[in-house]
Design an enzyme around this catalytic site. Structure first.
Site, PDB file in Angstrom:
ATOM      1  N   GLN A   1     -10.841  -4.111   3.762  1.00  0.00           N
ATOM      2  CA  GLN A   1     -11.615  -4.509   2.319  1.00  0.00           C
ATOM      3  C   GLN A   1     -10.726  -5.525   1.795  1.00  0.00           C
ATOM      4  O   GLN A   1      -9.378  -5.179   1.452  1.00  0.00           O
ATOM      5  CB  GLN A   1     -11.850  -3.252   1.475  1.00  0.00           C
ATOM      6  CG  GLN A   1     -12.772  -2.413   2.158  1.00  0.00           C
ATOM      7  CD  GLN A   1     -14.280  -2.748   1.931  1.00  0.00           C
ATOM      8  OE1 GLN A   1     -14.408  -3.702   1.677  1.00  0.00           O
ATOM      9  NE2 GLN A   1     -15.368  -1.956   2.405  1.00  0.00           N
ATOM     10  N   SER A   2     -11.039  -6.434   1.248  1.00  0.00           N
ATOM     11  CA  SER A   2     -10.321  -7.412   0.650  1.00  0.00           C
ATOM     12  C   SER A   2      -9.440  -6.926  -0.494  1.00  0.00           C
ATOM     13  O   SER A   2      -8.007  -7.280  -0.447  1.00  0.00           O
ATOM     14  CB  SER A   2     -11.048  -8.624   0.164  1.00  0.00           C
ATOM     15  OG  SER A   2     -11.702  -9.428   1.097  1.00  0.00           O
ATOM     16  N   THR A   3      -9.960  -6.627  -1.288  1.00  0.00           N
ATOM     17  CA  THR A   3      -9.183  -6.134  -2.490  1.00  0.00           C
ATOM     18  C   THR A   3      -9.254  -4.688  -2.982  1.00  0.00           C
ATOM     19  O   THR A   3     -10.082  -4.135  -2.514  1.00  0.00           O
ATOM     20  CB  THR A   3      -9.783  -7.038  -3.940  1.00  0.00           C
ATOM     21  OG1 THR A   3     -10.968  -6.433  -4.255  1.00  0.00           O
ATOM     22  CG2 THR A   3      -9.724  -8.529  -3.757  1.00  0.00           C
TER      23      THR A   3
ATOM     24  N   ARG B   1      -6.109  -5.872   0.923  1.00  0.00           N
ATOM     25  CA  ARG B   1      -5.387  -7.167   1.156  1.00  0.00           C
ATOM     26  C   ARG B   1      -6.449  -8.485   1.274  1.00  0.00           C
ATOM     27  O   ARG B   1      -7.374  -8.179   2.083  1.00  0.00           O
ATOM     28  CB  ARG B   1      -4.449  -7.223   2.299  1.00  0.00           C
ATOM     29  CG  ARG B   1      -3.465  -6.113   2.087  1.00  0.00           C
ATOM     30  CD  ARG B   1      -1.987  -6.688   2.572  1.00  0.00           C
ATOM     31  NE  ARG B   1      -1.278  -5.766   2.672  1.00  0.00           N
ATOM     32  CZ  ARG B   1      -0.188  -5.590   3.074  1.00  0.00           C
ATOM     33  NH1 ARG B   1       0.387  -6.834   3.578  1.00  0.00           N
ATOM     34  NH2 ARG B   1       0.624  -4.453   3.108  1.00  0.00           N
TER      35      ARG B   1
END
Ligand code: ZN
Length: 693
Positions: free
Chosen positions: A24-26, A66
């Site tokens: 998951q990106s953030t 990240r």
């Protein structure tokens, strides 16, 4: 599971592990988008359905939280690539596999490696074998689409932001001292203590003219400066801490304080190692600048003036600009001189001249670094003297009296500072009360909460104690001020200063030390004259213009008076005679010597004065040969006649050589050559009818 999918899965795949890559990106996505995380873990079940054992499924989720724009700092993705490369992976699973890597290059590299290592890829749509052309094409397309999608998304977002920014409607995070009101408009922070602090910073900078002096003033006054806590448990709170240099620069550089709305003052650039740097852009390249967009703390003009002052300071405080300590040697400006041409600090070189040590200020930084010629060199003798005289003139009882008055005014302002500092104590006390009340309200049986609240209360109590102590200390310091006795001794020092300065027994080092007490630096420029800009510690500047010092030959030059006098004398006298005449009037040569035939000849040639010979010839006088020819006699006869006074002649050098005047017709002729003399007179008469003889 379709038969096609199962047909791709072979025993050789099943003998190796299945890797599930979860991302998951953030962090926000990790918390809010739990649905997607669930879906990613569900893939695990599909792998098991395809024939892998539970213990064969390796989950790589270290990249949770990240952003995936590049693989550089995504440890998990790199681990995945390694595992595939080592041939340990039978299959790689991911939700929308193309998003495993959000960068086409990363993605294609992974495909390549998967194809080589005979590793399958699985997403919600099915199983792919990258070794098959069709599958690979599809996967490649998915990757490209994913990247394009990311690009479009970014562009759309950025476009929206830019449009808003151009209209000045974008809500950006405001620096300390500003808040958004409920309508979204920018207002000065209603907390007066914050407002006062910002104003104090700006006015201190205006008074001192430098950011570091501002920081110093805040420290000395024991004043704190507010900032927003941007992260951590106290996020959003106002924190008070000591003012730092970078914070001062931030406030001075930020156009928001001048009431302007700006956007795009910096540009981010990616570095090859994946990190980013922020580059400050010049004002002309900002995306948006709207002046007077909201209330501010200073005018736009003042803001620009401040920036100019910072730039000026940078010139004299830049790298290698630390001023050196006073050392031996007479150069007064040693360690203070700055080159106006390149901004570097100038060094001193000494040379001997007439048994005196004289300084030369040299800028050789570029000379050393680029082995080029030195930047500029300035002879220091007259410069030092001029600066010394300036100092003696400046340090008078009157100027010191003035300085003391300023000090007095500053003392009177300390009441203002006192009030501000007291607010700090008040605030600490308030927070203390708050913590105490919270502690009192909690159920004592709830040990965990009670303990933490008690600790907080203790912390606040200590903070209050410290604030109070600081406040008292500063108050005592302010009260001390300058006593009348100190004042009198300062004034008496001013009276002594010129005497001390001029006293030859005062060592150079002391004189330099005195100069340093008064001067910050001296910027030197050599052009058609020497310009020295002296910056005093009080912030004022003064500029001196000095003539270029004379070079050695210029110093030895003959005075113009002598040259003019010689010019006149040569109408009447030979070089040697002129020398005697000059000596008789007490004139001396450039080197201070009595004139000799050689010196006069040298001066005459140097200043292109006509020789006596030339002058006499210009008056029409004849040479011996010419007269002899004209009178048709031997030259010796002419000499004889001259000695007899029959012919007028003038010596043109000191060896007795002469030029002759035209023989006069009515000169008394008593000689046996009378007839010839008459003929001569007739010839002269005939000649005189010709012009320009
Ligand atoms: Zn230079």
């Amino acid at each position: 599971m379709s038969s096609e999918a199962s047909s791709k899965v072979q025993a050789r795949h099943l003998s190796r592990n299945a890797y599930l890559y979860v991302r998951q990106s953030t962090l926000r996505q990790v918390f809010e988008n739990t649905e997607s995380t669930k879906r990613q873990y569900a893939l695990q079940q599909r792998a098991i359905a395809l024939g892998w054992h539970v213990e064969q499924v390796v989950v790589i989720d270290s990249d949770l939280g990240r952003s995936g724009a590049s693989a550089v700092d995504r440890e998990g993705f790199q681990r995945l690539v390694t595992e595939v490369g080592l041939g340990r992976a039978g299959i790689v699973m991911g939700l929308e596999v193309s998003r495993l890597a959000r960068n086409s290059t990363d993605w294609h590299r992974l495909l390549e490696i998967c194809a080589l290592a005979d590793t399958l890829i699985l997403d919600e749509d099915g199983v792919y074998d990258p070794a098959h052309f069709n599958d690979r094409l599809l996967l490649g397309l998915k990757g490209t689409m994913s990247e394009a999608e990311l690009h479009v998304l970014k562009a759309r977002l950025r476009g929206g932001i830019l449009n808003k920014a151009r209209r000045g409607e974008l809500e950006v995070r405001m620096p300390i001292g500003f808040v958004h009101d409920p309508q979204g408009r920018v207002r000065l922070d209603p907390d007066l203590r914050i407002q006062d602090s910002v104003r104090q910073l700006l006015s201190t900078f205006e008074r001192t003219g430098s950011a570091s002096a501002t920081v110093k003033a805040f420290r000395e006054q024991g004043l704190m400066f507010p900032r927003h806590a941007l992260k951590g448990p106290r996020h959003g709170e106002i924190l008070w801490s000591e003012l730092t240099h970078s914070r001062t620069l931030f406030v001075l550089h930020n156009p928001t304080y001048a009431g302007a709305f700006t956007f795009g003052r910096t540009r981010q650039r990616k570095l090859p190692d994946g990190s980013t740097i922020n580059k400050h852009l010049p004002q002309s390249e900002w995306t948006t600048l709207i002046r007077d967009a909201h209330e501010g703390y200073l005018s736009w003009e003042q803001y620009e003036q401040n920036l100019q002052r910072l730039r000026d300071n940078a010139k004299s405080y830049g790298e290698e600009r630390e001023r050196g300590a006073p050392r031996e040697g007479p150069a007064l400006l040693q360690g203070l001189a700055i080159c106006a041409a390149c901004g570097a600090r100038m060094t001193v070189r000494y040379h001997q001249w007439s048994k005196q040590t004289r300084p030369i200020y040299i800028c050789q930084k570029m000379g050393i670094e680029t082995s080029g010629p030195i930047c500029q060199s300035i002879s220091g003798a007259s410069l030092d003297q001029a600066v010394g005289e300036l100092l003696v003139g400046m340090v008078t009882p009157m100027t010191l009296e003035l300085a003391l008055q300023v000090q007095k005014e500053l003392e009177s302002r300390s009441a203002e500072h006192d009030a501000m500092r007291h607010q700090e104590v008040e605030r600490a006390r308030y927070e203390c009360d708050l913590a105490r009340r919270r502690y009192m309200q909690v159920d004592p049986d709830n040990r965990l909460v009670a303990d933490s609240l008690e600790a907080e209360w203790n912390e606040k109590l200590r903070a209050h104690g410290q604030a109070n102590e600081r406040y008292q200390k500063q108050r005592d310091k302010d009260a001390a001020g300058i006593t009348d006795k100190q004042r009198a001794s300062i004034i008496s020092l001013a009276k002594d200063f010129p005497r001390l300065w001029k006293d030859p027994r005062t060592p150079h080092r002391e004189r330099k030390r005195m100069a340093r007490l008064l001067i910050t630096d001296v910027t030197l420029l050599k052009g058609s004259e020497i310009t020295a800009q002296i910056r005093f510690n009080g912030g004022t500047t003064q500029t001196l213009h000095l003539e270029l010092p004379k070079s050695a030959w210029q110093i030895r030059q003959t005075s113009p008076v002598v040259v003019a006098r010689l010019d006149k004398l040569l109408n009447e006298f030979t070089d040697g005679e002129a020398a005697r005449e000059l000596n008789a009037t007490g004139l001396r040569s450039g080197q201070g010597l009595a004139f000799s035939l050689e010196i006069v000849r040298g001066v005459r040639r140097y200043y292109h004065l006509d020789s006596r010979y030339k002058r006499l010839r210009a008056r029409g006088l004849l040479t011996l040969a010419e007269v002899a020819k004209r009178l048709d006699v031997q030259p010796d006869t002419i000499k004889h006649w001259r000695r007899a006074g029959l012919l007028q002649a003038h010596r043109f050098n000191d060896r007795g050589q002469c030029l002759y005047e035209h023989p006069s017709a009515d000169a008394p002729v008593k000689h046996r050559h009378q007839g010839k003399m008459r003929a001569l007179a007739a010839a002269t008469q005939a000649n005189s009818n010709r012009p320009n003889q």
